[in-house]
Design a protein around this motif. Sequence first.
Motif, PDB file in Angstrom:
ATOM      1  N   ASP A  80       0.799  -1.212   0.000  1.00  0.00           N
ATOM      2  CA  ASP A  80       0.000   0.000   0.000  1.00  0.00           C
ATOM      3  C   ASP A  80       0.840   1.274   0.000  1.00  0.00           C
ATOM      4  O   ASP A  80       0.277   2.373   0.067  1.00  0.00           O
ATOM      5  N   ARG A  81       2.135   1.161  -0.057  1.00  0.00           N
ATOM      6  CA  ARG A  81       2.952   2.370  -0.092  1.00  0.00           C
ATOM      7  C   ARG A  81       2.682   3.170  -1.367  1.00  0.00           C
ATOM      8  O   ARG A  81       2.709   2.621  -2.471  1.00  0.00           O
ATOM      9  N   ARG A  82       2.443   4.452  -1.203  1.00  0.00           N
ATOM     10  CA  ARG A  82       2.235   5.316  -2.364  1.00  0.00           C
ATOM     11  C   ARG A  82       3.493   5.310  -3.216  1.00  0.00           C
ATOM     12  O   ARG A  82       4.608   5.457  -2.712  1.00  0.00           O
ATOM     13  N   SER A  83       3.321   5.134  -4.525  1.00  0.00           N
ATOM     14  CA  SER A  83       4.460   4.965  -5.424  1.00  0.00           C
ATOM     15  C   SER A  83       4.263   5.757  -6.707  1.00  0.00           C
ATOM     16  O   SER A  83       3.136   6.037  -7.120  1.00  0.00           O
ATOM     17  N   VAL A  84       5.387   6.087  -7.329  1.00  0.00           N
ATOM     18  CA  VAL A  84       5.375   6.776  -8.617  1.00  0.00           C
ATOM     19  C   VAL A  84       6.252   5.986  -9.582  1.00  0.00           C
ATOM     20  O   VAL A  84       7.442   5.772  -9.318  1.00  0.00           O
ATOM     21  N   PHE A  85       5.666   5.539 -10.678  1.00  0.00           N
ATOM     22  CA  PHE A  85       6.407   4.865 -11.746  1.00  0.00           C
ATOM     23  C   PHE A  85       6.437   5.792 -12.960  1.00  0.00           C
ATOM     24  O   PHE A  85       5.474   6.523 -13.221  1.00  0.00           O
ATOM     25  N   GLU A  86       7.529   5.739 -13.707  1.00  0.00           N
ATOM     26  CA  GLU A  86       7.631   6.540 -14.922  1.00  0.00           C
ATOM     27  C   GLU A  86       8.088   5.691 -16.097  1.00  0.00           C
ATOM     28  O   GLU A  86       8.904   4.766 -15.931  1.00  0.00           O
ATOM     29  N   VAL A  87       7.556   6.009 -17.264  1.00  0.00           N
ATOM     30  CA  VAL A  87       7.959   5.364 -18.512  1.00  0.00           C
ATOM     31  C   VAL A  87       8.863   6.325 -19.265  1.00  0.00           C
ATOM     32  O   VAL A  87       8.521   7.491 -19.458  1.00  0.00           O
ATOM     33  N   PHE A  88      10.015   5.829 -19.668  1.00  0.00           N
ATOM     34  CA  PHE A  88      10.964   6.654 -20.421  1.00  0.00           C
ATOM     35  C   PHE A  88      11.900   5.732 -21.190  1.00  0.00           C
ATOM     36  O   PHE A  88      11.910   4.514 -20.990  1.00  0.00           O
ATOM     37  N   THR A  89      12.675   6.304 -22.069  1.00  0.00           N
ATOM     38  CA  THR A  89      13.725   5.552 -22.743  1.00  0.00           C
ATOM     39  C   THR A  89      15.049   6.245 -22.497  1.00  0.00           C
ATOM     40  O   THR A  89      15.116   7.479 -22.437  1.00  0.00           O
ATOM     41  N   CYS A 117      10.969   0.760 -28.973  1.00  0.00           N
ATOM     42  CA  CYS A 117      11.602   2.028 -28.551  1.00  0.00           C
ATOM     43  C   CYS A 117      12.464   1.845 -27.308  1.00  0.00           C
ATOM     44  O   CYS A 117      13.040   2.813 -26.810  1.00  0.00           O
ATOM     45  N   SER A 118      12.506   0.642 -26.760  1.00  0.00           N
ATOM     46  CA  SER A 118      13.271   0.345 -25.540  1.00  0.00           C
ATOM     47  C   SER A 118      12.810   1.190 -24.354  1.00  0.00           C
ATOM     48  O   SER A 118      13.611   1.572 -23.501  1.00  0.00           O
ATOM     49  N   MET A 119      11.524   1.482 -24.298  1.00  0.00           N
ATOM     50  CA  MET A 119      10.991   2.189 -23.135  1.00  0.00           C
ATOM     51  C   MET A 119      10.988   1.267 -21.927  1.00  0.00           C
ATOM     52  O   MET A 119      10.820   0.055 -22.051  1.00  0.00           O
ATOM     53  N   VAL A 120      11.173   1.851 -20.746  1.00  0.00           N
ATOM     54  CA  VAL A 120      11.167   1.107 -19.490  1.00  0.00           C
ATOM     55  C   VAL A 120      10.175   1.748 -18.528  1.00  0.00           C
ATOM     56  O   VAL A 120       9.764   2.898 -18.719  1.00  0.00           O
ATOM     57  N   TYR A 121       9.791   0.996 -17.511  1.00  0.00           N
ATOM     58  CA  TYR A 121       8.783   1.433 -16.525  1.00  0.00           C
ATOM     59  C   TYR A 121       9.463   1.295 -15.170  1.00  0.00           C
ATOM     60  O   TYR A 121       9.636   0.183 -14.666  1.00  0.00           O
ATOM     61  N   TRP A 161      -0.422  10.560 -15.585  1.00  0.00           N
ATOM     62  CA  TRP A 161      -0.091  11.735 -16.377  1.00  0.00           C
ATOM     63  C   TRP A 161       0.823  11.286 -17.509  1.00  0.00           C
ATOM     64  O   TRP A 161       1.542  10.294 -17.381  1.00  0.00           O
ATOM     65  N   GLY A 162       0.800  12.005 -18.609  1.00  0.00           N
ATOM     66  CA  GLY A 162       1.688  11.614 -19.692  1.00  0.00           C
ATOM     67  C   GLY A 162       1.743  12.633 -20.802  1.00  0.00           C
ATOM     68  O   GLY A 162       0.942  13.571 -20.864  1.00  0.00           O
ATOM     69  N   TYR A 163       2.711  12.438 -21.684  1.00  0.00           N
ATOM     70  CA  TYR A 163       2.755  13.234 -22.908  1.00  0.00           C
ATOM     71  C   TYR A 163       1.504  12.885 -23.715  1.00  0.00           C
ATOM     72  O   TYR A 163       1.173  11.698 -23.866  1.00  0.00           O
ATOM     73  N   LEU A 221       5.215   8.773 -19.570  1.00  0.00           N
ATOM     74  CA  LEU A 221       4.032   8.416 -18.792  1.00  0.00           C
ATOM     75  C   LEU A 221       4.426   8.345 -17.320  1.00  0.00           C
ATOM     76  O   LEU A 221       5.504   7.838 -16.988  1.00  0.00           O
ATOM     77  N   ARG A 222       3.551   8.857 -16.454  1.00  0.00           N
ATOM     78  CA  ARG A 222       3.783   8.780 -15.002  1.00  0.00           C
ATOM     79  C   ARG A 222       2.558   8.155 -14.360  1.00  0.00           C
ATOM     80  O   ARG A 222       1.438   8.644 -14.540  1.00  0.00           O
ATOM     81  N   VAL A 223       2.760   7.053 -13.648  1.00  0.00           N
ATOM     82  CA  VAL A 223       1.666   6.297 -13.034  1.00  0.00           C
ATOM     83  C   VAL A 223       1.817   6.388 -11.524  1.00  0.00           C
ATOM     84  O   VAL A 223       2.862   6.036 -10.971  1.00  0.00           O
ATOM     85  N   GLU A 224       0.773   6.854 -10.835  1.00  0.00           N
ATOM     86  CA  GLU A 224       0.835   7.084  -9.386  1.00  0.00           C
ATOM     87  C   GLU A 224      -0.309   6.371  -8.686  1.00  0.00           C
ATOM     88  O   GLU A 224      -1.451   6.391  -9.160  1.00  0.00           O
TER      89      GLU A 224
END
Length: 442
Positions: free
Chosen positions: A37-46, A325-329, A105-107, A120-123
């Motif tokens: 249940d810890r609040r977390s922020v993941f981001e997608v980028f390359t 595109c070799s994007m990672v999360y 949130w995202g482009y 992309l940002r997933v919270e």
Amino acid sequence: MNAADLGLPVDVPSTALFTDQYELTMLQAALRGGTADRRSVFEVFTRRLPEGRRYGVVAGTGRVLDAVENFRFDAGVLGFLRERGIVDEPTLAWLAEYRFGGDIWGYPEGEVYFPGSPVLRVEGSFAECVLLETVILSILNHDSAIAAAASRMSAAAGDRRLIEMGARRTHELSAVAAARAAYVGGFSSTSDLAAGFRYGIPTVGTSAHAFTLLHDTERDAFRAQVDSLGRGTTLLVDTYDVAEAVRTAVEIAGPELGAVRIDSGDLLLVAHRVRQQLDELGARDTRIVVTSDLDEYAIASLAAAPVDAYGVGTQLVTGSGHPTCSMVYKLVARAESADPRAPLRAVAKKSLGGKMSVGGRKWAARRADADGVAEAEVVGTGPVPAELADRQLLVELVKGGDVVAREPLDAARERHMAARAGLPMSAVQLSRGEAVIPTEYV
């Protein structure tokens, strides 16, 4: 108009198993360990663009939103997980109630991106966010690769139309997604009817060589096609002798013949000869469509040819040499405890081999020069500088689990054209090079 507009059913099965097993085993361990249940922020980028590419194109965002909405563990999915013993009963009970309730949130779709851009940002809680990693990456990596190839082809084609026709060169479901991504990247139509049905993309198509070979003579084939589809149809003229076929085509359809298609040979030379012949026969408005394993380089080489449209298949649906595109999360921030009021702490992978990442919940903006041309992608974790406040790139896509940013596909297509036009002119050069603008971290 698409299937939903027509009131027709669109298949929306659960996307919950479009994931890797370790997403679920991580969930089980986090539930047992008290950290789920810890609040977390993941981001997608390359970390880098594909070799030689100057910019990337965000595509698949709308499909990501669909996937998140349909990420449900129904009875059949839960039964499969139980039968295989993939997770324990407490985890299965948690999954049965799963609904993503966080924020994304995202482009916006169609926007361009660069190395390090937080596409992309997933919270939300760790548990609800970690499950979405594989399906989000699967969609964004595929669709963005196709859209980038399409964008390069679109830039090379200029004002000439591009037709997506790669359905027979890839998986049947990938073909639909590829047609959608190609449309975002600048293609005007597709041969794939499923893509037209699902996404409202204009569809085109007339006949193949088999239709000509079916008939006793080429004249018989052309007559049958014109009688059925009208004088505005496109006749395929390279089954036998091109010059004879063009002559026959105009005799049958008259100067109102819509177009001829050339699918083999030296396209530059043949197109010039066909254009001259059509003009001499009075068919000055008859268009020329060329196909045959085209990519952005072949399209650019035909800039001086009297061609009106290009049909592209294999090279498009395989990303023109770069199918991902070799994007990672990556987890970039998490709360210090499960307390909703606990502050976020930046976290980042520190391993060697070029796989390091930058921690912290990020914003992004594109700085422009005095002429309005982009000069840097600025990414930061602190306050947004006042001069960049109105140039921020991320938009809210999902709020509290509800999608808030649905838009027509044409909006993404138009956005891409505008975003590409705002880059330095060297962005559309086909020569190999680095990202057309640098990424600056502040």
